[in-house]
Design a protein around this motif. Structure first.
Motif, PDB file in Angstrom:
ATOM      1  N   ALA A  60       0.830  -1.211   0.000  1.00 26.80           N
ATOM      2  CA  ALA A  60       0.000   0.000   0.000  1.00 26.80           C
ATOM      3  C   ALA A  60       0.858   1.251   0.000  1.00 26.80           C
ATOM      4  CB  ALA A  60      -0.927  -0.011   1.215  1.00 26.80           C
ATOM      5  N   LEU A  61       1.946   1.233   0.791  1.00 28.89           N
ATOM      6  CA  LEU A  61       2.838   2.391   0.844  1.00 28.89           C
ATOM      7  C   LEU A  61       3.536   2.610  -0.495  1.00 28.89           C
ATOM      8  CD1 LEU A  61       4.156   4.616   2.485  1.00 28.89           C
ATOM      9  CD2 LEU A  61       5.881   2.971   3.242  1.00 28.89           C
ATOM     10  N   ALA A  62       3.982   1.509  -1.132  1.00 31.09           N
ATOM     11  CA  ALA A  62       4.663   1.624  -2.427  1.00 31.09           C
ATOM     12  C   ALA A  62       3.719   2.181  -3.488  1.00 31.09           C
ATOM     13  CB  ALA A  62       5.196   0.257  -2.858  1.00 31.09           C
ATOM     14  N   LEU A  63       2.477   1.714  -3.477  1.00 32.07           N
ATOM     15  CA  LEU A  63       1.500   2.214  -4.445  1.00 32.07           C
ATOM     16  C   LEU A  63       1.199   3.688  -4.208  1.00 32.07           C
ATOM     17  CD1 LEU A  63      -0.987  -0.808  -4.538  1.00 32.07           C
ATOM     18  CD2 LEU A  63       0.601  -0.107  -6.335  1.00 32.07           C
ATOM     19  N   ARG A  64       1.120   4.069  -2.949  1.00 26.37           N
ATOM     20  CA  ARG A  64       0.824   5.465  -2.644  1.00 26.37           C
ATOM     21  C   ARG A  64       1.967   6.383  -3.079  1.00 26.37           C
ATOM     22  NH1 ARG A  64       0.505   4.845   2.135  1.00 26.37           N
ATOM     23  NH2 ARG A  64      -1.618   4.103   2.184  1.00 26.37           N
ATOM     24  N   ILE A  65       3.203   5.967  -2.817  1.00 28.08           N
ATOM     25  CA  ILE A  65       4.364   6.768  -3.226  1.00 28.08           C
ATOM     26  C   ILE A  65       4.407   6.900  -4.739  1.00 28.08           C
ATOM     27  CG2 ILE A  65       6.882   6.811  -3.301  1.00 28.08           C
ATOM     28  CD1 ILE A  65       6.876   5.523  -0.548  1.00 28.08           C
ATOM     29  N   SER A  66       4.143   5.781  -5.430  1.00 33.50           N
ATOM     30  CA  SER A  66       4.132   5.808  -6.895  1.00 33.50           C
ATOM     31  C   SER A  66       3.073   6.773  -7.421  1.00 33.50           C
ATOM     32  CB  SER A  66       3.878   4.398  -7.434  1.00 33.50           C
ATOM     33  OG  SER A  66       3.799   4.408  -8.851  1.00 33.50           O
ATOM     34  N   LEU A  67       1.900   6.768  -6.781  1.00 32.39           N
ATOM     35  CA  LEU A  67       0.827   7.668  -7.205  1.00 32.39           C
ATOM     36  C   LEU A  67       1.207   9.116  -6.975  1.00 32.39           C
ATOM     37  CD1 LEU A  67      -2.072   8.100  -8.183  1.00 32.39           C
ATOM     38  CD2 LEU A  67      -2.838   7.849  -5.815  1.00 32.39           C
ATOM     39  N   GLU A  68       1.833   9.417  -5.819  1.00 27.23           N
ATOM     40  CA  GLU A  68       2.234  10.791  -5.529  1.00 27.23           C
ATOM     41  C   GLU A  68       3.310  11.274  -6.496  1.00 27.23           C
ATOM     42  OE1 GLU A  68       3.394  10.705  -1.483  1.00 27.23           O
ATOM     43  OE2 GLU A  68       1.351  10.597  -0.698  1.00 27.23           O
ATOM     44  N   GLU A  69       4.256  10.383  -6.846  1.00 27.78           N
ATOM     45  CA  GLU A  69       5.301  10.765  -7.803  1.00 27.78           C
ATOM     46  C   GLU A  69       4.702  11.059  -9.181  1.00 27.78           C
ATOM     47  OE1 GLU A  69       8.051   7.566  -7.733  1.00 27.78           O
ATOM     48  OE2 GLU A  69       9.104   8.273  -5.925  1.00 27.78           O
ATOM     49  N   GLU A  70       3.713  10.247  -9.584  1.00 25.96           N
ATOM     50  CA  GLU A  70       3.076  10.475 -10.879  1.00 25.96           C
ATOM     51  C   GLU A  70       2.314  11.794 -10.883  1.00 25.96           C
ATOM     52  OE1 GLU A  70       1.841   9.957 -14.786  1.00 25.96           O
ATOM     53  OE2 GLU A  70       3.438   9.022 -13.612  1.00 25.96           O
ATOM     54  N   LYS A  71       1.637  12.095  -9.785  1.00 26.48           N
ATOM     55  CA  LYS A  71       0.931  13.370  -9.696  1.00 26.48           C
ATOM     56  C   LYS A  71       1.904  14.541  -9.767  1.00 26.48           C
ATOM     57  CE  LYS A  71      -3.100  11.822  -7.033  1.00 26.48           C
ATOM     58  NZ  LYS A  71      -3.827  11.938  -5.741  1.00 26.48           N
ATOM     59  N   ALA A  72       3.033  14.421  -9.062  1.00 28.34           N
ATOM     60  CA  ALA A  72       4.038  15.489  -9.083  1.00 28.34           C
ATOM     61  C   ALA A  72       4.603  15.680 -10.485  1.00 28.34           C
ATOM     62  CB  ALA A  72       5.155  15.171  -8.095  1.00 28.34           C
ATOM     63  N   ARG A  73       4.821  14.551 -11.196  1.00 32.16           N
ATOM     64  CA  ARG A  73       5.354  14.645 -12.556  1.00 32.16           C
ATOM     65  C   ARG A  73       4.358  15.333 -13.483  1.00 32.16           C
ATOM     66  NH1 ARG A  73       4.955  12.595 -17.295  1.00 32.16           N
ATOM     67  NH2 ARG A  73       3.203  11.274 -16.675  1.00 32.16           N
ATOM     68  N   GLN A  74       3.080  14.978 -13.351  1.00 26.36           N
ATOM     69  CA  GLN A  74       2.064  15.599 -14.191  1.00 26.36           C
ATOM     70  C   GLN A  74       1.918  17.085 -13.896  1.00 26.36           C
ATOM     71  OE1 GLN A  74      -1.528  13.338 -13.618  1.00 26.36           O
ATOM     72  NE2 GLN A  74      -0.756  11.518 -14.686  1.00 26.36           N
ATOM     73  N   GLU A  75       2.007  17.453 -12.606  1.00 26.24           N
ATOM     74  CA  GLU A  75       1.911  18.868 -12.260  1.00 26.24           C
ATOM     75  C   GLU A  75       3.091  19.653 -12.822  1.00 26.24           C
ATOM     76  OE1 GLU A  75       1.585  19.053  -8.073  1.00 26.24           O
ATOM     77  OE2 GLU A  75      -0.472  18.261  -8.000  1.00 26.24           O
ATOM     78  N   ALA A  76       4.288  19.059 -12.735  1.00 28.33           N
ATOM     79  CA  ALA A  76       5.462  19.737 -13.281  1.00 28.33           C
ATOM     80  C   ALA A  76       5.351  19.918 -14.787  1.00 28.33           C
ATOM     81  CB  ALA A  76       6.728  18.952 -12.930  1.00 28.33           C
ATOM     82  N   ALA A  77       4.856  18.874 -15.480  1.00 27.24           N
ATOM     83  CA  ALA A  77       4.693  18.973 -16.927  1.00 27.24           C
ATOM     84  C   ALA A  77       3.646  20.014 -17.291  1.00 27.24           C
ATOM     85  CB  ALA A  77       4.300  17.613 -17.498  1.00 27.24           C
ATOM     86  N   SER A  78       2.575  20.086 -16.502  1.00 33.22           N
ATOM     87  CA  SER A  78       1.528  21.072 -16.764  1.00 33.22           C
ATOM     88  C   SER A  78       2.043  22.492 -16.577  1.00 33.22           C
ATOM     89  CB  SER A  78       0.339  20.814 -15.831  1.00 33.22           C
ATOM     90  OG  SER A  78      -0.655  21.793 -16.009  1.00 33.22           O
ATOM     91  N   LYS A  79       2.840  22.705 -15.516  1.00 30.20           N
ATOM     92  CA  LYS A  79       3.411  24.036 -15.272  1.00 30.20           C
ATOM     93  C   LYS A  79       4.371  24.430 -16.394  1.00 30.20           C
ATOM     94  CE  LYS A  79       3.027  23.950 -10.239  1.00 30.20           C
ATOM     95  NZ  LYS A  79       3.781  23.942  -8.959  1.00 30.20           N
TER      96      LYS A  79
END
Length: 364
Positions: free
Chosen positions: A219-238
């Motif tokens: 569960a922790l690994a999946l959550r970290i992976s999800l947060e990293e993907e969100k951060a990557r998408q936000e950076a790309a959007s900016k």
């Protein structure tokens, strides 16, 4: 999620030997403690949890605030049922332990398991509750085993400590159910944001459709992976939004600070950079290059002078007759740029050399 420091107070009195909760009150309580620890630490990586007992000779802190589940499990394994519980003293000690938290930004919370009768009178409990509220300490109580007897006192306690619904009382009667399972849907586990187990909801009430208590590492690994993907998408959007803006003055000025040699190319690419700024940047680069060349020229001149002076001294020392020709040395030294043949130090050096040659000749 909120950042918290929590002290879990467990009941280890003789009453915890009863088997009305599967398999006993003590074991059921330990499983619930493990559930609460995982919920707190996985909801926020900066959360810390401590553990203490409320019975035996006196209430005792077993584990200070930590995020290491191994310390909590080891301490739970060593707990034995003994003596009577002391609700009042244990809560006061828990509050004192929270004052020593390293991160002052953490909110304070005490989580108490009550599996035996509370002997403290209601008036004293209310006075303690008001003190906790004044010190911004929230408290959660799991009332089980003797819930019918303890409920009136504990309700009065919670009503006086409660501040914006930050404290909770959960009463769980005996039955074939598992104590930890009954806590899953309560505010004690869900926290102030209402997400079960400290996680965002999904699937069958769990994030990613899995029970984090059965496989917390996954569960922790999946959550970290999800947060990293969100951060990557936000950076790309900016990045896309910044590329679409008409003004690029800030980006071009940062590039010039990194590499001054490419300032003219950047000036041609960014039309909003003034000609004065480009000229100043080019002048700075040119001045740096000129100073470097001048330093190299000075070094070469000093090396030439040193070599000429060295040759002159060698000529004087290697004189075939063993005596320095004063006029020739003066002429040689006078021809060197910046050297005064009449300088007292040079004359003294020549005299010393002459005397040394004379002494050597006399010795021979």
């Amino acid at each position: 999620m909120v950042m918290e420091a929590s002290m879990i107070v467990v009941d280890n009195s003789e009453w915890m030997r009863n088997g009305d909760y599967t398999p006993t009150r003590l074991v059921a309580q330990n499983e619930a403690v493990n559930l609460i620890f995982n919920a707190k630490t996985q909801s926020n990586p900066e959360n810390t949890v401590g553990l203490m007992t409320m019975a035996g000779k006196s209430p005792e802190v077993l584990v200070t605030l930590t995020s290491d589940v191994g310390k909590i499990l080891s301490a739970l394994h060593s707990i034995k049922s003994n003596g009577k519980s002391d609700f009042l003293t244990s809560v006061q000690i828990a509050q004192l332990a929270l004052k020593h938290r390293q991160n002052r930004n953490q909110r304070q919370r005490v989580i108490v398991f009550v599996g035996s009768p509370v002997e403290t009178d209601e008036r004293t409990l209310v006075r303690l509750a008001k003190k906790l509220k004044k010190n911004n300490v929230a408290i959660d109580i799991i009332n089980f085993g003797e819930e019918a007897e303890n409920t009136p006192k504990l309700e009065a306690f919670i009503n006086n400590v409660n501040n914006s619904d930050n404290s909770h009382l959960v009463s769980i009667p005996p039955g074939p159910h598992i104590l930890s399972d009954m806590l899953m849907s309560t505010p004690i586990i869900s926290g102030e944001d209402g997400a079960p187990g400290g996680f965002a909801t999904g699937g069958e009430g769990f994030e990613f459709g899995i029970d984090p208590n059965l496989d917390p590492e996954l569960a922790l690994a999946l959550r970290i992976s999800l947060e990293e993907e969100k951060a990557r998408q936000e950076a790309a959007s900016k990045k896309e939004s910044s590329n679409g803006e008409p003004s690029k003055a800030a980006g071009s000025s940062d590039a010039m600070a990194v590499d001054s040699s490419s300032s003219q190319q950047q000036q041609s690419q960014q039309e909003d950079i003034s000609p004065e700024d480009a000229e100043l940047q080019a002048a700075l680069a040119l001045s740096m290059n000129q100073s470097q060349v001048e330093d190299e020229d000075v070094d070469m001149d000093e090396m030439d002078e040193d070599e000429e002076l060295q040759r002159a001294l060698e000529m004087s020392m290697n004189d075939n007759n063993g005596e320095a020709n004063q006029e020739m040395m003066s002429a040689v030294l006078g021809s060197l740029p910046g050297v005064d043949a009449n300088d007292a130090r040079i004359q003294k050096a020549l005299e010393d050399m002459k005397e040394k040659k004379k002494d050597d000749k006399d010795d021979k």
